[in-house]
Enzyme design. Structure first.
Site, PDB file in Angstrom:
ATOM      1  N   GLU A  85      28.745   1.036 -10.513  1.00  0.00           N
ATOM      2  CA  GLU A  85      29.561   1.239 -11.723  1.00  0.00           C
ATOM      3  C   GLU A  85      29.088   2.444 -12.528  1.00  0.00           C
ATOM      4  OE1 GLU A  85      30.269  -2.337 -14.053  1.00  0.00           O
ATOM      5  OE2 GLU A  85      30.687  -1.118 -15.829  1.00  0.00           O
ATOM      6  N   LYS A 271      27.719 -10.229 -19.009  1.00  0.00           N
ATOM      7  CA  LYS A 271      27.979  -9.425 -17.794  1.00  0.00           C
ATOM      8  C   LYS A 271      27.359  -8.038 -17.945  1.00  0.00           C
ATOM      9  CE  LYS A 271      30.511  -6.604 -15.002  1.00  0.00           C
ATOM     10  NZ  LYS A 271      30.566  -5.146 -14.999  1.00  0.00           N
ATOM     11  N   ASP A 287      16.993 -11.292  -5.105  1.00  0.00           N
ATOM     12  CA  ASP A 287      18.247 -12.031  -4.939  1.00  0.00           C
ATOM     13  C   ASP A 287      19.012 -12.017  -6.274  1.00  0.00           C
ATOM     14  OD1 ASP A 287      20.219 -13.938  -4.685  1.00  0.00           O
ATOM     15  OD2 ASP A 287      18.941 -15.437  -3.724  1.00  0.00           O
ATOM     16  N   HIS A 384      32.677   6.235 -20.165  1.00  0.00           N
ATOM     17  CA  HIS A 384      33.111   5.989 -18.786  1.00  0.00           C
ATOM     18  C   HIS A 384      33.878   7.161 -18.202  1.00  0.00           C
ATOM     19  CE1 HIS A 384      32.671   1.459 -18.968  1.00  0.00           C
ATOM     20  NE2 HIS A 384      32.188   1.787 -17.796  1.00  0.00           N
TER      21      HIS A 384
HETATM   22  C1  MEV Z   1      31.158  -3.342 -18.365  1.00  0.00           C
HETATM   23  O1  MEV Z   1      30.714  -3.432 -17.033  1.00  0.00           O
HETATM   24  C2  MEV Z   1      30.214  -4.077 -19.287  1.00  0.00           C
HETATM   25  C3  MEV Z   1      30.688  -4.173 -20.737  1.00  0.00           C
HETATM   26  O2  MEV Z   1      31.991  -4.728 -20.766  1.00  0.00           O
HETATM   27  C4  MEV Z   1      29.702  -5.072 -21.432  1.00  0.00           C
HETATM   28  C5  MEV Z   1      30.116  -5.479 -22.816  1.00  0.00           C
HETATM   29  O3  MEV Z   1      31.317  -5.466 -23.117  1.00  0.00           O
HETATM   30  O4  MEV Z   1      29.206  -5.842 -23.579  1.00  0.00           O
HETATM   31  C6  MEV Z   1      30.762  -2.820 -21.361  1.00  0.00           C
END
Ligand code: MEV
Length: 435
Positions: A85, A271, A287, A384
């Site tokens: 990513e 995430k 892992d 991004h």
């Molecule tokens: C993207 O991979 C992760 C984010 O969405 C985490 C977040 O929103 O805190 C940018």
């Protein structure tokens, strides 16, 4: 349908079988060519890698990057990350640079207990199963002592064993729960071996139909394998972000409050933390699925899914913390087998498992700080875009000159794949269908 066992074929034969059977004829040569490009040319390394899993047909490559400027417990680190990513590595590095001049990350392993269970059903009285357990327990401990001989030399081994009545969940359900210290190894194999050996002993000592062993397996819910990390500074020192420090702290707190109360946000919040931790886990041969499972289950340990980070603004101090279970190893398993994992550990100056946990927690915290900082200021897309546009340009085989023109054209602008295609077709003066 004919049953096939491709396990006994050579890698080349397996690849041929897949291409012949599953790739459309016009694409077969192209697929062979691409797979060949990704082939590891060194026979020794290729053979090591092939044998990690079954039915290997090719290698799948991901970028190996480093996040820089980390100061963790007063030591400087360059953290290896394997991830697809865009922006994740840059975000971690920026965040680390920001905290580098504010004392860096303070990380600490709180506990390192791994846990496993023999899940069983017993159809007699609770007192009976208790006495059976007491009668067998010493034999189990002796057998585990032998299996974990090497682990014991490294101060690891079995830490506790107990019978737990789980009849409040399911009638007749009990567990034999064992906890382990697996020293610097992840220890999954050792724990499962010990559990299965213990189950054999139970069966040999009590071979009656009133006791049914269902399964033996370690648990990936690890509430006692916890590491914490923290960054802090006076709110007034949160300079260098596009917002006034106090407004920034206030919005940051509200972003955390939203995650505290709203699962849709909390899962994405976590995430983002795992973006960093997973990338380090993959780089070091750990892992990452186990780490993911542990992290998400820990996030809902109070029956309500919560963010893994917390913010306190007391006394005008911005104190940002993470508390997360991370089960990993720095010896054994893939960490010792994969040459790239060994290099990743070397870049980290060969940490022991405690130190790697501390680095991972700091990385997760850095990642979350970067994500929230972007979200509450410029928005996430700005960062991004640069890499995103590059990925699109590579996908459509733009020349270096075209890449420069298009990157300049779309700098800091929202972009879509179709907009870029339209512009490229204009530059080339051809119909976009012919690109
Ligand atoms: C993207 O991979 C992760 C984010 O969405 C985490 C977040 O929103 O805190 C940018």
């Amino acid at each position: 349908m004919k049953k096939i066992n491709i396990q006994n074929l050579s890698k080349q034969e397996r690849l041929k079988w897949v291409i012949d059977n599953y790739i459309a004829a016009p694409n077969q040569e192209h697929v062979k060519k691409i797979i060949n490009l990704y082939e590891i040319k060194n026979a020794d390394i290729s053979s090591i890698q092939e044998q990690f899993i079954e039915n290997t047909i090719a290698n799948f490559s991901l970028p190996f990057a480093v996040a820089t400027n980390f100061v963790i417990n007063d030591k400087n680190y360059c953290i290896p990350m394997v991830i697809e990513e865009s922006s994740v590595v840059a975000a971690a590095s920026n965040s680390a640079k920001f905290w580098m001049h504010r004392g860096g990350f303070k990380s600490k392993v709180i506990s390192k207990e791994k846990i496993g269970h023999i899940h069983l059903f017993y159809y007699g009285s609770t007192d009976n199963i208790k006495s059976i357990f007491e009668y067998i327990k010493e034999d189990i401990i002796k057998a585990i002592d032998i299996i974990s001989h090497n682990m014991k030399k490294r101060n690891g081994g079995l830490r506790s064993i107990k019978l737990i009545n789980k009849e409040q969940l399911i009638a007749n359900y009990y567990q034999i729960e064992m906890t382990f210290d697996t020293a610097d190894s992840m220890g999954a194999n050792l724990i499962n071996t010990c559990l299965e050996e213990a189950a054999k002993i139970i069966k040999s000592k009590h071979d009656k139909d009133d006791l049914q062993i269902i399964m033996c397996i370690l648990s990936n819910y690890n509430p006692n394998c916890i590491v914490k990390s923290e960054v802090s500074c006076e709110i007034k020192d949160l300079k260098g972000i596009t917002l006034d420090p106090f407004k920034f702290a206030d919005k940051f707190k509200k972003a955390i409050d939203i995650a505290e109360n709203e699962i849709y946000r909390a899962v994405t919040h976590n995430k983002g933390i795992l973006n960093g931790i997973d990338a380090l886990m993959i780089a070091t041969g750990n892992d990452f699925r186990a780490v993911e499972a542990a992290a998400h289950s820990y996030a809902c340990r109070d029956k309500h899914y919560k963010p893994l980070t917390k913010l306190s603004l007391e006394d005008d101090i911005f104190s940002f913390q993470i508390e997360i279970p991370i089960c990993l190893g720095t010896v054994g398993g893939l960490t010792s087998l994969h040459p790239m994992a060994k290099i990743a550990l070397e870049i980290l100056q060969n940490p022991n498992s405690d130190t790697l946990m501390e680095i991972a927690a700091a990385l997760g915290l850095a990642q979350n700080f970067a994500a929230i900082s972007s979200l509450i200021t410029t928005g996430i897309q700005k960062g991004h875009m640069k890499l995103h546009i590059n990925n699109i340009l590579n996908k459509i085989n733009a020349s270096e000159k075209e890449k420069k023109i298009l990157s300049d054209m779309f700098r800091n602008k929202p972009i879509s794949y179709s907009q870029i295609i339209n512009k490229l077709s204009e530059i080339r003066n051809i119909n976009k269908e012919n690109l």
